[in-house]
Design an enzyme around this catalytic site. Structure first.
Site, PDB file in Angstrom:
ATOM      1  N   LYS A 175       0.859  -1.193   0.000  1.00 60.41           N
ATOM      2  CA  LYS A 175       0.000   0.000   0.000  1.00 60.41           C
ATOM      3  C   LYS A 175       0.891   1.238   0.000  1.00 60.41           C
ATOM      4  O   LYS A 175       1.443   1.635   1.017  1.00 60.41           O
ATOM      5  CB  LYS A 175      -0.916   0.034   1.233  1.00 60.41           C
ATOM      6  CG  LYS A 175      -2.140   0.876   0.929  1.00 60.41           C
ATOM      7  CD  LYS A 175      -2.655   1.745   2.026  1.00 60.41           C
ATOM      8  CE  LYS A 175      -1.990   3.012   2.395  1.00 60.41           C
ATOM      9  NZ  LYS A 175      -2.054   4.121   1.442  1.00 60.41           N
ATOM     10  N   SER A 178      -0.876   7.506  -0.022  1.00 60.60           N
ATOM     11  CA  SER A 178      -2.070   7.893  -0.792  1.00 60.60           C
ATOM     12  C   SER A 178      -1.804   9.053  -1.757  1.00 60.60           C
ATOM     13  O   SER A 178      -2.407   9.109  -2.829  1.00 60.60           O
ATOM     14  CB  SER A 178      -3.199   8.307   0.153  1.00 60.60           C
ATOM     15  OG  SER A 178      -3.385   7.305   1.108  1.00 60.60           O
ATOM     16  N   GLU A 250       9.453   0.975  10.967  1.00 59.70           N
ATOM     17  CA  GLU A 250      10.499   2.005  10.790  1.00 59.70           C
ATOM     18  C   GLU A 250       9.791   3.342  10.954  1.00 59.70           C
ATOM     19  O   GLU A 250       9.022   3.747  10.092  1.00 59.70           O
ATOM     20  CB  GLU A 250      11.114   1.916   9.391  1.00 59.70           C
ATOM     21  CG  GLU A 250      11.767   0.590   9.059  1.00 59.70           C
ATOM     22  CD  GLU A 250      13.123   0.398   9.723  1.00 59.70           C
ATOM     23  OE1 GLU A 250      13.562   1.315  10.463  1.00 59.70           O
ATOM     24  OE2 GLU A 250      13.718  -0.662   9.521  1.00 59.70           O
ATOM     25  N   CYS A 284      13.671  10.509   7.429  1.00 56.74           N
ATOM     26  CA  CYS A 284      13.625  10.072   8.831  1.00 56.74           C
ATOM     27  C   CYS A 284      14.980  10.203   9.504  1.00 56.74           C
ATOM     28  O   CYS A 284      15.063  10.331  10.710  1.00 56.74           O
ATOM     29  CB  CYS A 284      13.121   8.643   8.900  1.00 56.74           C
ATOM     30  SG  CYS A 284      14.054   7.562   7.825  1.00 56.74           S
ATOM     31  N   GLU A 385       9.493  15.794  15.698  1.00 60.63           N
ATOM     32  CA  GLU A 385      10.016  15.618  14.343  1.00 60.63           C
ATOM     33  C   GLU A 385       9.427  16.720  13.450  1.00 60.63           C
ATOM     34  O   GLU A 385       8.224  16.746  13.217  1.00 60.63           O
ATOM     35  CB  GLU A 385       9.601  14.234  13.817  1.00 60.63           C
ATOM     36  CG  GLU A 385      10.257  13.888  12.523  1.00 60.63           C
ATOM     37  CD  GLU A 385       9.801  12.532  11.983  1.00 60.63           C
ATOM     38  OE1 GLU A 385       8.601  12.214  12.078  1.00 60.63           O
ATOM     39  OE2 GLU A 385      10.654  11.806  11.449  1.00 60.63           O
TER      40      GLU A 385
HETATM   41  P1  NAD Z   1       2.108   7.968   7.775  1.00 61.05           P
HETATM   42  O1  NAD Z   1       2.295   7.147   9.000  1.00 61.05           O
HETATM   43  O2  NAD Z   1       1.076   9.029   7.798  1.00 61.05           O
HETATM   44  O3  NAD Z   1       1.747   7.041   6.528  1.00 61.05           O
HETATM   45  C1  NAD Z   1       2.554   5.969   6.127  1.00 61.05           C
HETATM   46  C2  NAD Z   1       1.696   4.946   5.409  1.00 61.05           C
HETATM   47  O4  NAD Z   1       0.798   4.349   6.338  1.00 61.05           O
HETATM   48  C3  NAD Z   1       0.838   5.530   4.297  1.00 61.05           C
HETATM   49  O5  NAD Z   1       0.822   4.633   3.209  1.00 61.05           O
HETATM   50  C4  NAD Z   1      -0.520   5.624   4.956  1.00 61.05           C
HETATM   51  O6  NAD Z   1      -1.581   5.615   4.031  1.00 61.05           O
HETATM   52  C5  NAD Z   1      -0.516   4.380   5.828  1.00 61.05           C
HETATM   53  N1  NAD Z   1      -1.447   4.396   6.974  1.00 61.05           N
HETATM   54  C6  NAD Z   1      -1.971   5.462   7.608  1.00 61.05           C
HETATM   55  N2  NAD Z   1      -2.794   5.045   8.607  1.00 61.05           N
HETATM   56  C7  NAD Z   1      -2.773   3.695   8.605  1.00 61.05           C
HETATM   57  C8  NAD Z   1      -3.406   2.680   9.384  1.00 61.05           C
HETATM   58  N3  NAD Z   1      -4.236   2.977  10.373  1.00 61.05           N
HETATM   59  N4  NAD Z   1      -3.157   1.388   9.106  1.00 61.05           N
HETATM   60  C9  NAD Z   1      -2.299   1.060   8.115  1.00 61.05           C
HETATM   61  N5  NAD Z   1      -1.684   1.971   7.318  1.00 61.05           N
HETATM   62  C10 NAD Z   1      -1.915   3.275   7.567  1.00 61.05           C
HETATM   63  O7  NAD Z   1       3.542   8.574   7.425  1.00 61.05           O
HETATM   64  P2  NAD Z   1       3.910   9.600   6.262  1.00 61.05           P
HETATM   65  O8  NAD Z   1       3.416  10.949   6.663  1.00 61.05           O
HETATM   66  O9  NAD Z   1       3.535   9.049   4.940  1.00 61.05           O
HETATM   67  O10 NAD Z   1       5.508   9.566   6.336  1.00 61.05           O
HETATM   68  C11 NAD Z   1       6.276  10.401   7.147  1.00 61.05           C
HETATM   69  C12 NAD Z   1       6.765   9.649   8.373  1.00 61.05           C
HETATM   70  O11 NAD Z   1       7.504   8.497   7.989  1.00 61.05           O
HETATM   71  C13 NAD Z   1       7.725  10.451   9.234  1.00 61.05           C
HETATM   72  O12 NAD Z   1       7.363  10.343  10.585  1.00 61.05           O
HETATM   73  C14 NAD Z   1       9.072   9.780   8.992  1.00 61.05           C
HETATM   74  O13 NAD Z   1      10.006   9.911  10.027  1.00 61.05           O
HETATM   75  C15 NAD Z   1       8.676   8.380   8.790  1.00 61.05           C
HETATM   76  N6  NAD Z   1       9.730   7.658   8.069  1.00 61.05           N
HETATM   77  C16 NAD Z   1      10.462   6.737   8.748  1.00 61.05           C
HETATM   78  C17 NAD Z   1      11.490   6.067   8.113  1.00 61.05           C
HETATM   79  C18 NAD Z   1      12.317   5.033   8.832  1.00 61.05           C
HETATM   80  O14 NAD Z   1      12.967   4.256   8.155  1.00 61.05           O
HETATM   81  N7  NAD Z   1      12.312   4.997  10.148  1.00 61.05           N
HETATM   82  C19 NAD Z   1      11.750   6.336   6.769  1.00 61.05           C
HETATM   83  C20 NAD Z   1      10.978   7.284   6.109  1.00 61.05           C
HETATM   84  C21 NAD Z   1       9.952   7.937   6.773  1.00 61.05           C
END
Ligand code: NAD
Length: 483
Positions: A175, A178, A250, A284, A385
């Protein structure tokens, strides 16, 4: 903008499909707010169809030899390289990053496929003799994996999951984020074109709270690999608990960058600038907090400013651009809020802190790379963050103080240290609470080494052999000789 709107699709059972509801969403370019393409908006029902396809494909794929799986993954890597320009342009248009960075991301995804094609062959078991019995320990694929990814590196972070999952013998449903799902879908389509059997690789689009939640809660998925916000990670962990699912999370970071008195200040400043502002700080492992030894802090700050002011900002499709727009207005607003909070509490603004001026920047989510001095830990910028292009600097007197400040956070993904002294490097590296420590480098990602977070930055590891293990279960077969 593309000449024509790009029409994206979901991938279920090897077919390109639209959502059962027929609903579509328009994806906009964050540099111009022009439409880039349309994507289907799936629902729980679409996610179920994809999970069922992955379950049907699992027995045959898990029994395919590792040599055959490697052949397909190498073929896919070659095809991804051939299609780099096309996938990268889509990525720049939907995500905003400069084209050179988008190309590097796509190439890195191809490298990931090559790496795990070979690592999959190193899925060794064990054989132990014990009197009249023998113990055989096998590592077997865990089953259908749900792969959920964020928008900052939509192709690469998916490749980090897709490649080890397939190499281990798992099938998957992905997935993508979006609002930036197009390039990631093209990437998976390339794997199918390279010869993956139908159903081994599936992609569904739609809201995380619906499609993502179905992937987490369905009894079909046996493993959840998630990259995203810590808040979402908590939700996933809680909901995977019902079925004791295997999870890798992650999550967010708040990475410190320590500059010691003896550091090569030119190298430190250049490395720090790149890691603080690349991808507009939306990484991240971006540098979020700089701690400079007070003896060299002024000199380091001057060099950091020099490097920062050389960065060129613009539409990612233009040549020679270093920084594109931020991904969304919400990200830009959060950055503005964190900068305003720091300034209200006494920080000094050395550069940036506003949008660039001019017609080219009117419609996109641009924000100038920003350097703040005189910050402290009462400010949100040092605790939360930001995920924006801000480099806040604080001074320290002793290394122990710098380490304590660096560890004063709920996050623990990456930490950086610049010093020429081996003892300092080892002393600090052993005490910093993070999954990755960069000593005299600004990146803790290396394809063959484990990557992941301590504390609330996550659970489990990706990359390296650990990345493959994340998709394997251990089985002990005890074989008695006396029948
Ligand atoms: P997000 O958590 O909003 O979304 C990530 C994904 O999860 C999207 O595909 C979203 O549609 C999905 N999602 C949302 N709610 C969900 C649910 N209830 N169940 C299952 N899936 C769901 O994150 P984002 O805003 O897309 O990304 C930014 C974040 O990602 C930052 O906090 C960043 O630090 C983190 N990040 C971490 C790493 C790492 O390796 N640790 C790498 C890149 C980004």
């Amino acid at each position: 903008m593309l000449d024509t709107m790009y029409h994206s699709y979901m991938l279920i059972d090897g077919e390109q499909v639209q959502a059962l509801s027929g609903r579509v969403d328009v994806i906009y370019n964050p540099a111009s707010q022009e439409p880039v393409g349309e994507v289907p908006v799936g629902s729980r029902q679409d996610a179920r169809l994809a999970l069922q396809a992955a379950r049907r494909a699992f027995p045959a794929w898990s029994e395919t030899s590792c040599q055959k799986r490697a052949e397909i993954l190498h073929e896919a890597a070659d095809l991804v390289r051939e299609r780099t320009d096309r996938i990268a342009r889509l990525l720049t248009q939907e995500q905003g990053k400069p084209l050179k960075n988008a190309r590097a991301e796509v190439r890195s995804s191809a490298d990931m496929l090559d790496y795990y094609a070979e690592e999959g062959k190193r899925n060794f078991g064990e054989w132990m003799a014990s009197g009249q019995s023998r113990s055989i320990v096998l590592k077997q694929p865990v089953g259908v994996a749900a792969l959920i990814t964020p928008w900052n590196f939509p192709v690469d972070l998916l490749a980090w999951k897709v490649a080890p999952a397939l190499a281990a013998g798992c099938t998957f449903v992905a997935k993508p984020p979006s609002k930036a799902p197009i390039a990631a879908t093209e990437f998976v389509k390339t794997l199918i074109d390279a010869g993956l059997p139908p159903g081994a690789a599936n992609v569904v689009h739609g809201p995380g709270s619906e499609v993502g939640a179905e992937l987490v809660q369905s009894p079909i998925s046996r493993k959840i690999a998630f990259t995203g916000e810590t808040k979402t990670g908590r939700w996933i962990m809680a909901h995977a608990a019902g079925q004791i699912k295997r999870i890798s999370l992650e999550l967010g970071g708040q990475s410190p960058f320590i500059v010691c008195q003896d550091a090569d200040l030119e190298k430190a400043a250049s490395a720090c600038t790149q890691r603080a502002f690349s991808n507009m700080g939306q990484i991240c492992i971006s540098v979020n907090r700089i701690y400079a030894a007070e003896e060299i802090a002024d000199q380091f700050t001057a060099k950091l400013l020099e490097h920062t002011q050389r960065l060129r900002i613009g539409n990612g499709l233009e040549p020679d651009v270093d920084l594109g727009p931020m991904f969304s207005e919400a990200q830009r607003e959060k950055t503005r809020e964190h900068v305003a909070d720091a300034l209200a509490k006494g920080a000094s603004l050395l550069c940036g802190g506003r949008e660039p001026e001019g017609r080219a920047f009117e419609k996109g989510f641009f924000y100038l790379p920003t350097v703040l001095d005189n910050v402290d830990h009462s400010m949100r910028i040092m605790r939360e963050e930001t995920f924006g292009p801000v480099a806040p600097i604080m001074r320290f007197k002793t290394l122990e103080e710098a380490i304590a400040l660096a560890n004063d956070t709920e996050f623990g993904l990456a930490a950086y240290l610049f010093t020429r002294d081996l003892k300092t490097a080892i002393f600090a590296s052993e005490r910093l609470e993070a999954g990755g420590i960069g000593v005299n480098v600004n990146n803790v990602v290396d394809i063959q080494a484990p990557f992941g977070g301590w504390k609330q930055s996550g659970i489990g590891r990706e990359l390296g052999h650990d990345g493959l293990e994340a998709y394997l279960e251990t089985k002990h077969i005890r074989l008695g000789f006396e029948m």
